[in-house]
Scaffold this motif. Structure first.
Motif, mmCIF file in Angstrom:
data_model
loop_
_atom_site.group_PDB
_atom_site.id
_atom_site.type_symbol
_atom_site.label_atom_id
_atom_site.label_comp_id
_atom_site.label_asym_id
_atom_site.label_seq_id
_atom_site.Cartn_x
_atom_site.Cartn_y
_atom_site.Cartn_z
ATOM 1 N N LYS A 114 0.837 -1.198 0.000
ATOM 2 C CA LYS A 114 0.000 0.000 0.000
ATOM 3 C C LYS A 114 0.880 1.259 0.000
ATOM 4 O O LYS A 114 0.452 2.317 -0.463
ATOM 5 N N ASN A 140 -4.240 -2.259 5.662
ATOM 6 C CA ASN A 140 -2.912 -1.700 5.435
ATOM 7 C C ASN A 140 -2.895 -0.307 4.816
ATOM 8 O O ASN A 140 -1.921 0.431 4.994
ATOM 9 N N LYS A 217 1.261 2.299 -7.661
ATOM 10 C CA LYS A 217 1.191 0.837 -7.779
ATOM 11 C C LYS A 217 1.703 0.353 -9.140
ATOM 12 O O LYS A 217 2.225 -0.763 -9.254
ATOM 13 N N TYR A 238 -1.853 -12.358 -8.890
ATOM 14 C CA TYR A 238 -2.035 -11.176 -8.055
ATOM 15 C C TYR A 238 -3.264 -11.325 -7.155
ATOM 16 O O TYR A 238 -4.344 -11.688 -7.633
ATOM 17 N N GLY A 241 -7.938 -7.101 -4.392
ATOM 18 C CA GLY A 241 -8.952 -6.485 -3.541
ATOM 19 C C GLY A 241 -9.612 -5.406 -4.374
ATOM 20 O O GLY A 241 -10.545 -5.654 -5.137
ATOM 21 N N GLY A 242 -9.064 -4.187 -4.283
ATOM 22 C CA GLY A 242 -9.522 -3.099 -5.150
ATOM 23 C C GLY A 242 -8.944 -3.188 -6.550
ATOM 24 O O GLY A 242 -9.403 -2.503 -7.459
ATOM 25 N N GLY A 243 -7.906 -3.998 -6.706
ATOM 26 C CA GLY A 243 -7.346 -4.250 -8.035
ATOM 27 C C GLY A 243 -6.365 -3.201 -8.559
ATOM 28 O O GLY A 243 -5.902 -3.301 -9.695
ATOM 29 N N THR A 244 -6.024 -2.228 -7.725
ATOM 30 C CA THR A 244 -5.147 -1.133 -8.189
ATOM 31 C C THR A 244 -3.833 -1.628 -8.772
ATOM 32 O O THR A 244 -3.362 -1.095 -9.774
ATOM 33 N N GLY A 245 -3.238 -2.614 -8.123
ATOM 34 C CA GLY A 245 -1.942 -3.109 -8.570
ATOM 35 C C GLY A 245 -2.046 -3.802 -9.915
ATOM 36 O O GLY A 245 -1.210 -3.610 -10.802
ATOM 37 N N THR A 380 2.150 -9.439 -1.119
ATOM 38 C CA THR A 380 1.819 -8.023 -1.039
ATOM 39 C C THR A 380 2.073 -7.400 0.339
ATOM 40 O O THR A 380 1.950 -6.187 0.495
HETATM 41 C C1 LIG Z 1 -4.837 -3.972 -0.217
HETATM 42 C C2 LIG Z 1 -4.144 -5.258 -0.242
HETATM 43 C C3 LIG Z 1 -4.309 -6.148 -1.317
HETATM 44 C C4 LIG Z 1 -5.207 -5.840 -2.502
HETATM 45 O O1 LIG Z 1 -4.618 -4.845 -3.297
HETATM 46 P P1 LIG Z 1 -5.386 -4.131 -4.499
HETATM 47 O O2 LIG Z 1 -4.358 -3.556 -5.364
HETATM 48 O O3 LIG Z 1 -6.275 -3.113 -3.885
HETATM 49 O O4 LIG Z 1 -6.187 -5.183 -5.194
HETATM 50 C C5 LIG Z 1 -3.584 -7.329 -1.301
HETATM 51 N N1 LIG Z 1 -2.760 -7.631 -0.279
HETATM 52 C C6 LIG Z 1 -2.568 -6.809 0.773
HETATM 53 C C7 LIG Z 1 -1.632 -7.219 1.856
HETATM 54 C C8 LIG Z 1 -3.249 -5.589 0.827
HETATM 55 O O5 LIG Z 1 -3.054 -4.773 1.868
#
Ligand SMILES: *Cc1c(COP(=O)(O)O)cnc(C)c1O
Ligand SMILES: [Zn+2]
Length: 397
Positions: A114, A140, A217, A238, A241-245, A380
């Motif tokens: 993050k 995070n 990201k 990958y 979550g929000g998928g930004t990465g 991550t």
């Molecule tokens: C936020 C988070 C994700 C998801 O990341 P996105 O880019 O939002 O999909 C994955 N792993 C960890 C540890 C995170 O904190």
């Protein structure tokens, strides 16, 4: 000093309307979709070389010409980025794939990736004169925003569900953020920020509701290309979550190709979620272009507990364009995979990172990945940030 950024404008990811980057922007209110940063890559092509970049400090600001901050003095950095690719040396053989690397984001400031998004967003907020930032977060992102806001001398307001992991609450408090715990979900926290931001003068740093976290990201994609000597691996797994990465890396590859630094070869982008919250997997399996709100989201992988991603259409588009796919793994498998990676490889990964290893095993079994494919797993964040998950699992063993 100028960063020599080639940022030229922002566009809506849906209707492609242009927005001025010299003012603070949020998202396209007409389409309710994220904005994306566009760079003048024609110009960049004649002025920037790969050697220049490779001679710089090993942090993500080495790519500053392809990032949105215009003046160096506005950069708020904790030395984040350029994380190692750690090869698997035992589990790869066990699964029958010759080359698997973990892109190890646990080694980054604030213990999760993050930091990449928030160094970019906070730096750009400094540049545009913003003094108060707010975020809804279930984990995070809160700690990372709090850290960069502290360093920038900005006021920081965080809204978290009251069952948030203790460490994310504490890391936010210790850096002086004002933390409000709500009896509800992350979506309720988001609503609270949206309702009060006008009155409170907050700038909302929610995922993809401002255009620059994704730019931070995106550097994961730039790094992978550089670490593979300006080529790309075959498969990237990958935890979404929000998928930004995922969206960010896909954007990075296109930019590098436009610069002439990469061929048109692209990795297959694979999204993994927990069966306890997998709106993207469901949408992908139905061949949809957006996702439904996932009711009753619950998983130990806090970063994946996103019932509806604001950038869902962009995630699904990247999966489709890359010939990748989406799949889900259970929390039980995630726990087993945390232990396997720690025991066999010495890698103490976060639950989200462990999900990518669980996914790789499924994909190999299904014949989706060949023995010679070069595979990247994204860890991550640090396993160290999840003491509750680990002690719950191992207290009786
Ligand atoms: C936020 C988070 C994700 C998801 O990341 P996105 O880019 O939002 O999909 C994955 N792993 C960890 C540890 C995170 O904190
Ligand atoms: Zn639009």
């Amino acid at each position: 000093m100028s960063t020599n950024s080639f940022l030229s404008r922002l566009i809506c990811s849906h209707c492609e309307t242009s927005f001025d980057h010299r003012e603070m922007q949020t998202f396209c209110k007409t389409c309710n979709k994220p904005l994306l940063a566009i760079y003048d890559l024609e110009q960049a092509k004649s002025k920037l070389t790969r050697d220049t970049i490779s001679s710089r400090n090993p942090d993500l600001w080495r790519y500053r010409e392809l990032l949105p901050v215009l003046k160096e003095e506005n950069i708020v950095s904790l030395g984040e980025g350029f994380t190692p690719l750690v090869p698997l040396i035992k589990l790869n053989q066990k699964v029958g794939i010759n080359q698997v690397w973990v892109k190890d984001e646990s080694q980054i400031a604030t213990g999760s990736f993050k930091a990449r998004g928030l160094t970019a967003a906070v730096s750009k907020a400094v540049e545009l004169g913003i003094k108060r930032v707010a975020i809804p977060s279930a984990g995070n992102a809160a700690g990372a925003l709090a850290a960069y806001a502290a360093r920038a001398g900005m006021e920081c307001f965080i809204f978290m569900p009251k069952d948030v992991p203790q460490i994310n609450f504490l890391e936010s408090k210790i850096t002086g953020a004002q933390v409000t715990l709500l009896d509800g979900l992350i979506s309720d926290c988001g609503k609270m920020v949206a309702q009060k931001k006008e009155e409170m003068g907050w700038f909302d740093i929610s995922t993809l509701k401002e255009p620059y976290r994704i730019e931070g990201k995106k550097t994961m994609g730039l790094e992978l290309a550089e670490q593979f000597n300006w080529s790309l691996p075959d498969v990237i797994i990958y935890p979404t979550g929000g998928g930004t990465g995922l969206i960010g890396m896909w954007k990075a590859f296109a930019e590098l190709q436009e610069l002439g630094w990469l061929s048109d070869y692209r990795p297959r982008m694979i999204s993994v979620q927990s069966t306890g919250c997998d709106p993207i997997t469901r949408a992908y399996n139905q061949g949809r272009q957006d996702s439904d709100f996932f009711e009753g989201a619950e998983t130990i992988a806090a970063g994946l507990r996103v019932p509806k991603a604001f950038g869902d259409a962009l995630i699904l588009k990247a999966l489709q364009e890359s010939g990748g796919k989406a799949l889900s793994v259970s929390d039980e498998e995630i726990l087993i995979c945390i232990k396997e990676l720690a025991e066999a490889e010495g890698l103490f990964v976060c639950p989200e990172g462990a999900a990518t290893w669980a996914a790789l095993k499924h994909l190999k079994e299904q014949g989706e990945i060949a023995a010679n494919d070069k595979v990247i797993l994204f860890n991550t964040g640090a396993g160290l940030k999840y003491p509750e998950v680990i002690s719950e699992e191992f207290k009786t063993k």
